[in-house]
Structure formats: structure tokens, C-alpha cells
Design a protein around this motif. Structure first.
Motif, PDB file in Angstrom:
ATOM      1  N   ARG A  67      42.698  46.034  38.857  1.00 18.12           N
ATOM      2  CA  ARG A  67      42.234  44.376  38.854  1.00 18.12           C
ATOM      3  C   ARG A  67      43.025  43.409  39.444  1.00 18.12           C
ATOM      4  O   ARG A  67      42.869  42.250  39.274  1.00 18.12           O
ATOM      5  CB  ARG A  67      42.207  43.895  37.358  1.00 18.12           C
ATOM      6  CG  ARG A  67      41.451  45.072  36.358  1.00 18.12           C
ATOM      7  CD  ARG A  67      41.845  45.079  34.969  1.00 18.12           C
ATOM      8  NE  ARG A  67      43.065  45.622  34.704  1.00 18.12           N
ATOM      9  CZ  ARG A  67      43.756  46.035  33.692  1.00 18.12           C
ATOM     10  NH1 ARG A  67      42.926  45.899  32.499  1.00 18.12           N
ATOM     11  NH2 ARG A  67      44.866  46.543  33.528  1.00 18.12           N
ATOM     12  N   CYS A  68      44.160  43.823  40.232  1.00 24.84           N
ATOM     13  CA  CYS A  68      44.967  43.033  40.947  1.00 24.84           C
ATOM     14  C   CYS A  68      44.334  42.643  42.559  1.00 24.84           C
ATOM     15  O   CYS A  68      43.803  43.709  43.070  1.00 24.84           O
ATOM     16  CB  CYS A  68      46.527  43.650  40.976  1.00 24.84           C
ATOM     17  SG  CYS A  68      47.557  42.401  42.247  1.00 24.84           S
ATOM     18  N   SER A  86      45.393  38.751  39.166  1.00 27.35           N
ATOM     19  CA  SER A  86      45.176  40.023  38.594  1.00 27.35           C
ATOM     20  C   SER A  86      45.319  39.620  37.022  1.00 27.35           C
ATOM     21  O   SER A  86      44.928  38.636  36.552  1.00 27.35           O
ATOM     22  CB  SER A  86      46.857  40.716  38.705  1.00 27.35           C
ATOM     23  OG  SER A  86      46.673  41.783  38.123  1.00 27.35           O
ATOM     24  N   ILE A  87      45.297  40.468  36.201  1.00 34.25           N
ATOM     25  CA  ILE A  87      45.120  40.390  34.880  1.00 34.25           C
ATOM     26  C   ILE A  87      46.360  39.974  34.278  1.00 34.25           C
ATOM     27  O   ILE A  87      47.437  40.307  34.854  1.00 34.25           O
ATOM     28  CB  ILE A  87      44.611  41.615  34.054  1.00 34.25           C
ATOM     29  CG1 ILE A  87      44.371  41.478  32.421  1.00 34.25           C
ATOM     30  CG2 ILE A  87      45.646  42.844  33.811  1.00 34.25           C
ATOM     31  CD1 ILE A  87      43.441  42.529  31.760  1.00 34.25           C
ATOM     32  N   ARG A  88      46.355  38.960  33.448  1.00 32.24           N
ATOM     33  CA  ARG A  88      47.569  38.339  32.962  1.00 32.24           C
ATOM     34  C   ARG A  88      48.399  39.378  32.316  1.00 32.24           C
ATOM     35  O   ARG A  88      47.823  40.433  31.307  1.00 32.24           O
ATOM     36  CB  ARG A  88      47.593  37.190  31.766  1.00 32.24           C
ATOM     37  CG  ARG A  88      48.686  36.530  31.541  1.00 32.24           C
ATOM     38  CD  ARG A  88      48.457  35.388  30.682  1.00 32.24           C
ATOM     39  NE  ARG A  88      49.687  34.611  30.233  1.00 32.24           N
ATOM     40  CZ  ARG A  88      49.887  33.729  29.275  1.00 32.24           C
ATOM     41  NH1 ARG A  88      48.776  33.678  28.293  1.00 32.24           N
ATOM     42  NH2 ARG A  88      50.932  33.161  29.044  1.00 32.24           N
ATOM     43  N   ASN A  89      49.732  39.469  32.472  1.00 33.52           N
ATOM     44  CA  ASN A  89      50.691  40.349  31.635  1.00 33.52           C
ATOM     45  C   ASN A  89      51.054  40.296  30.453  1.00 33.52           C
ATOM     46  O   ASN A  89      51.931  40.958  29.976  1.00 33.52           O
ATOM     47  CB  ASN A  89      51.965  40.594  32.647  1.00 33.52           C
ATOM     48  CG  ASN A  89      52.686  39.599  32.800  1.00 33.52           C
ATOM     49  OD1 ASN A  89      52.622  38.563  32.109  1.00 33.52           O
ATOM     50  ND2 ASN A  89      53.751  39.388  33.526  1.00 33.52           N
ATOM     51  N   PRO A  99      43.219  37.070  29.795  1.00 32.59           N
ATOM     52  CA  PRO A  99      42.481  36.479  31.125  1.00 32.59           C
ATOM     53  C   PRO A  99      42.907  37.125  32.189  1.00 32.59           C
ATOM     54  O   PRO A  99      44.056  37.752  32.442  1.00 32.59           O
ATOM     55  CB  PRO A  99      42.850  35.234  30.847  1.00 32.59           C
ATOM     56  CG  PRO A  99      44.219  34.928  30.266  1.00 32.59           C
ATOM     57  CD  PRO A  99      44.210  36.105  29.395  1.00 32.59           C
ATOM     58  N   MET A 100      42.227  36.861  33.202  1.00 32.70           N
ATOM     59  CA  MET A 100      42.609  36.928  34.650  1.00 32.70           C
ATOM     60  C   MET A 100      43.714  35.637  34.848  1.00 32.70           C
ATOM     61  O   MET A 100      43.464  34.727  34.221  1.00 32.70           O
ATOM     62  CB  MET A 100      41.467  37.126  35.742  1.00 32.70           C
ATOM     63  CG  MET A 100      40.627  38.353  35.378  1.00 32.70           C
ATOM     64  SD  MET A 100      41.557  39.991  35.432  1.00 32.70           S
ATOM     65  CE  MET A 100      41.529  39.874  37.237  1.00 32.70           C
ATOM     66  N   LEU A 137      46.114  29.966  34.747  1.00 30.28           N
ATOM     67  CA  LEU A 137      47.297  29.831  35.511  1.00 30.28           C
ATOM     68  C   LEU A 137      48.421  28.936  34.850  1.00 30.28           C
ATOM     69  O   LEU A 137      48.047  28.465  34.006  1.00 30.28           O
ATOM     70  CB  LEU A 137      47.101  29.132  37.006  1.00 30.28           C
ATOM     71  CG  LEU A 137      46.107  27.914  36.623  1.00 30.28           C
ATOM     72  CD1 LEU A 137      47.034  26.634  36.884  1.00 30.28           C
ATOM     73  CD2 LEU A 137      45.174  27.722  37.977  1.00 30.28           C
ATOM     74  N   PHE A 138      49.413  29.006  35.458  1.00 29.64           N
ATOM     75  CA  PHE A 138      50.509  28.082  34.925  1.00 29.64           C
ATOM     76  C   PHE A 138      50.831  27.041  36.247  1.00 29.64           C
ATOM     77  O   PHE A 138      50.949  27.402  37.167  1.00 29.64           O
ATOM     78  CB  PHE A 138      51.906  28.701  34.535  1.00 29.64           C
ATOM     79  CG  PHE A 138      53.115  28.004  33.955  1.00 29.64           C
ATOM     80  CD1 PHE A 138      53.175  27.214  32.832  1.00 29.64           C
ATOM     81  CD2 PHE A 138      53.954  27.594  34.972  1.00 29.64           C
ATOM     82  CE1 PHE A 138      53.906  26.585  32.318  1.00 29.64           C
ATOM     83  CE2 PHE A 138      55.114  26.511  34.645  1.00 29.64           C
ATOM     84  CZ  PHE A 138      55.077  26.276  33.011  1.00 29.64           C
TER      85      PHE A 138
END
Length: 326
Positions: A67-68, A86-89, A99-100, A137-138
Motif C-alpha cells: 500500500r506504500c 502509504s497507509i497511516r501507521n 486512512p491513506m 496528511l499533517f
């Protein structure tokens, strides 16, 4: 003249060094928490030595996860930038699934302001849609150009991490008048339980079309996640003369037990003075427990107004933004 470019998937072996170099430049420019920690842990190191340390730590990320993906934009055969998605960790308590996540998006300085950022954002969106997940995103609070870019692409602020640090000079906060806080397990109250679930449903449905059952299950998981950590915590009912007006749940932060955390605050139809009273009660609780700070992850659908926290001295380093795709 129209810019000629192409988007391709990265080649890890060939692209690694330039990818790491651009990623490092973004970390430095934004003074990211990761960059600051690396500098603290490596006193006296040159910039080049810090870069090599950063590059080695980047290798710990699971780039082999299916997914990355890193999409590279090339201009006339030159690596001009990339987006790393990628998928959020991690998963916030109100999310039904992870989420992605856009971990990084950056362009070489020669190619900024030419629309390539939007091109990369849309490529990441395609990837997230294929995974049937939202995309988040951040962004750092001071990065106004990036915030404007994300908003123009349909992203909205979902939540903001906010922290108030105490000093030895801080005295006990005085509560606003008119509200009475009673410490008790308000889950035993039918009305209080309904208020808590209604608030949590708003947060979940900000990102997902969730059923009542999904909301109830997610809320129960949220409650149990904090109660299973052996954390010091308290719940409060707040009353006006006419009756129940809100709920507060505060305790130690599971990720740093020396600071306090607002787990839950429900203040429907409140004004700023009442919000200040709830905030002051949470601060007083944290100071009484001799904690060093108070933290909250303020959701856009929460009852608290961010300006109330900022006026009390809370600092927000940045924002979690999201675009709904599901």
C-alpha cells in the motif's frame, strides 16, 4: 510555455539518494519534530552527518508494503519532486479504519510554483481511491502556502493537537462562575451516556458514513482503550441551575504519563465562558496531579472552540487535514 513533465513510480535503487536528500530538505525547512529530535540526539554533527543519519533512519519505514507508493515527477528527465503515500501507521479513536497518508510531498526549489504540487496530490488521491480509503496528511501551522494548496484540493482540517505546558510559577486556575462540576462515573447516567455517544457519532461521521452499530462499537473500543491502560483519570458532570449541561473526562496521556489529556468533553450549546470553565477544570485536575502539561487532540466537530484553547495558552504545532474519498 507549458511545462513538459511525466509521473512515474519510483525505483528504490536508483532514486533513493535524491529522494532522501529532498525529504531531508523538507524536514529542515519545516523544522519538523523528527528533525529537531535528530539534532538533539546528535549534538555537534555537521549537516551532512545529520543527513546520513536521517537517511539511515528512513530505511526503517516499510517501503515494501504493497500500500506504500512514491510517485516521482520528472521534468525533462530530471527528478523534480515526489509524493510519498502509504497507509497511516496509526488510527485515531474516531476512525473506522486507517486512512491513506501523505507522509511527504516536496519539489526541488527550481520547480515550485508551477502546478506540479497539485499534480502529485491528485496522483496520491488516485492511489487512495484504489485502496478505498480517505486521504490525510499533517501540515505545520506556519506553512501557509501548503495549507492553501491542500484547501484548494478539497482538504479540510480534521483535528489539531494542542498542548498547554505548565511552569512552576503557575498557580491554581480560577473557575468561571455558574457551573458546578461533580466528579462521578457519568456512564451510569442515561442522559450523560446519550450525550457522549452523540458527540462521538459526529466525530466518526466527519469521515465515514457509519451505522449506529459501527459508532457504538467504535465508542466502546475508545473507552476501553483508555481504561485498560491503568491511567489515573476522572470524569465530571457539569451542571447549571437548570440541570446537566456537559461532561468532561480527563486523565494521564497514555503516550506520556507525565502530562494530562482531555479524553472527552461535551458542551452542547455553550458560550466561550462555559468552555473556559471546562478547560479550567481540566487544567486544575492536571496541576493537582502534578503533571507537566495538558494535551488534547481537538476535532473539528468538537464543542470546544480552538480560540478558547489558544487564549488559555495552548499551542498548536500544525493540523491534521483530510479529504473524504469513501
Amino acid at each position: 510555455m507549458r511545462l513538459s513533465f511525466q509521473i512515474r513510480e519510483w525505483n528504490r535503487q536508483n532514486d533513493w539518494t535524491i529522494f532522501a536528500r529532498l525529504s531531508w530538505s523538507t524536514a529542515k525547512a519545516t523544522h519538523s519534530a523528527y528533525y529537531q529530535e535528530l539534532v538533539r540526539e546528535n549534538p555537534g554533527k555537521t549537516d551532512e552527518e545529520l543527513f546520513h543519519a536521517y537517511k539511515e533512519e528512513l530505511k526503517e519505514f516499510d517501503f515494501d508494503d504493497e500500500r506504500c507508493m512514491i510517485f516521482v515527477v520528472e521534468v525533462e528527465g530530471r527528478f523534480a519532486g515526489y509524493v510519498w503515500v502509504s497507509i497511516r501507521n496509526s488510527r485515531d479513536s474516531w476512525d473506522l479504519n486507517r486512512p491513506m497518508w501523505i507522509y511527504d510531498i516536496t519539489l526541488d526549489s527550481d520547480y515550485r510554483g508551477r502546478g506540479l504540487g497539485k499534480v502529485l496530490m491528485r496522483k496520491a488521491e488516485e492511489w487512495a481511491k484504489a485502496e478505498k480509503r480517505n486521504l490525510g496528511l499533517f501540515v505545520h501551522a506556519h506553512n501557509e502556502p501548503a495549507i492553501r494548496l491542500y484547501e484548494s484540493e478539497g482538504y479540510v482540517v480534521k483535528s489539531a493537537p494542542m498542548t498547554l505546558r505548565f511552569s512552576e510559577k503557575d498557580g491554581p486556575r480560577q473557575l468561571s462562575t455558574g457551573l458546578d462540576f461533580v466528579e462521578c462515573d457519568y456512564r451510569k447516567s442515561k442522559r450523560a451516556g446519550q450525550m457522549a455517544r452523540e458527540r462521538f457519532a459526529r466525530l466518526v461521521r466527519f469521515s465515514h458514513d457509519a451505522s449506529e452499530k459501527e459508532v457504538a462499537t467504535t465508542y466502546q473500543n475508545f473507552v476501553e482503550s483508555y481504561e485498560g491502560e491503568n491511567l489515573e483519570q476522572s470524569r465530571f458532570l457539569a451542571r447549571r441551575e437548570e440541570g446537566l449541561c456537559g461532561l468532561l473526562w480527563v486523565g494521564q496521556a497514555p503516550f506520556r504519563r507525565e502530562i494530562g489529556m482531555i479524553y472527552e468533553v461535551i458542551i452542547p450549546d455553550s458560550d466561550k465562558s462555559e468552555q473556559q470553565a471546562f478547560l479550567t477544570e481540566a487544567i486544575r485536575w492536571s496541576q493537582k496531579k502534578e503533571l507537566s502539561a495538558l494535551y488534547t487532540l481537538l476535532h473539528a466537530a468538537d464543542d470546544l472552540d480552538a480560540s478558547v484553547l489558544e487564549s488559555a495558552g495552548f499551542v498548536v504545532p500544525g493540523y491534521f487535514m483530510e479529504k473524504r474519498l469513501t
